[in-house]
Scaffold this active site. Structure first.
Site, short mmCIF file in Angstrom:
data_model
loop_
_atom_site.label_atom_id
_atom_site.label_comp_id
_atom_site.label_asym_id
_atom_site.label_seq_id
_atom_site.Cartn_x
_atom_site.Cartn_y
_atom_site.Cartn_z
CG MET A 1 -10.18 1.79 -1.40
SD MET A 1 -10.61 0.32 -0.55
CE MET A 1 -11.17 -0.78 -1.75
N PRO A 2 -7.08 -0.46 -0.83
CG PRO A 2 -7.01 -2.37 0.49
CD PRO A 2 -6.72 -1.87 -0.88
CG LEU A 3 -5.51 5.06 3.80
CD1 LEU A 3 -4.44 5.73 2.94
CD2 LEU A 3 -6.47 6.11 4.36
CG PHE B 1 -4.42 4.90 -2.19
CD1 PHE B 1 -4.38 6.11 -2.85
CD2 PHE B 1 -5.04 3.82 -2.78
CE1 PHE B 1 -4.97 6.25 -4.10
CE2 PHE B 1 -5.64 3.94 -4.03
CZ PHE B 1 -5.60 5.16 -4.69
CB THR C 1 -9.14 2.32 5.87
OG1 THR C 1 -8.65 2.79 7.12
CG2 THR C 1 -10.60 2.67 5.73
#
Length: 129
Positions: A1-3, A40, A72
């Site tokens: 994470m982040p994507l 990711f 994101t």
């Protein structure tokens, strides 16, 4: 994470896409201080006619090399976001030959409850992460 989701015009080789993804990841690790294996990424390729990326009147020229990066993430500071924009452009220019005028970025912030990394659990809420 982040994507990270990256939209590009189709036609790059697998090696070029890998180089682009590696460059984006380096910028993210450096700017958001996430772990190296916190990776990711999704790439979407489109025919040139399906990507209309204009400049909002800023007189920014675009080419077929245009890259749209959507991130994101959990909340980040303004300074880390600005660092990411700058580092990403530098990485993409140095490693991929993509001009900074061809890089557009959007960051969407969400909260810990908005993430599940698998097994139907909210790992940030359960304390697994």
């Amino acid at each position: 994470m982040p994507l990270i989701k990256i939209d590009i015009v189709e036609g790059r080789s697998d090696a070029q896409v890998k180089t682009l993804l590696d460059a984006a990841h380096r910028a993210l690790v450096d700017s958001f201080e996430v772990p190296e294996r916190d990776r990711f990424q999704i790439v979407n390729e489109h025919p040139a006619s399906r990507m209309v990326i204009e400049d909002t009147g800023l007189d920014i020229p675009r080419t077929r090399n245009v890259v749209v990066v959507s991130v994101t993430s959990r909340p980040r500071t303004e300074a880390s976001k600005v660092k990411f924009y700058q580092r990403l452009c530098r990485e993409l220019q140095e490693k991929c030959g993509i001009d900074p005028s061809d890089v557009m970025v959007s960051i969407v912030i969400n909260s810990d409850a908005d993430w599940s990394f698998g097994h139907g659990r909210a790992q940030f809420l359960t304390g697994e992460l």
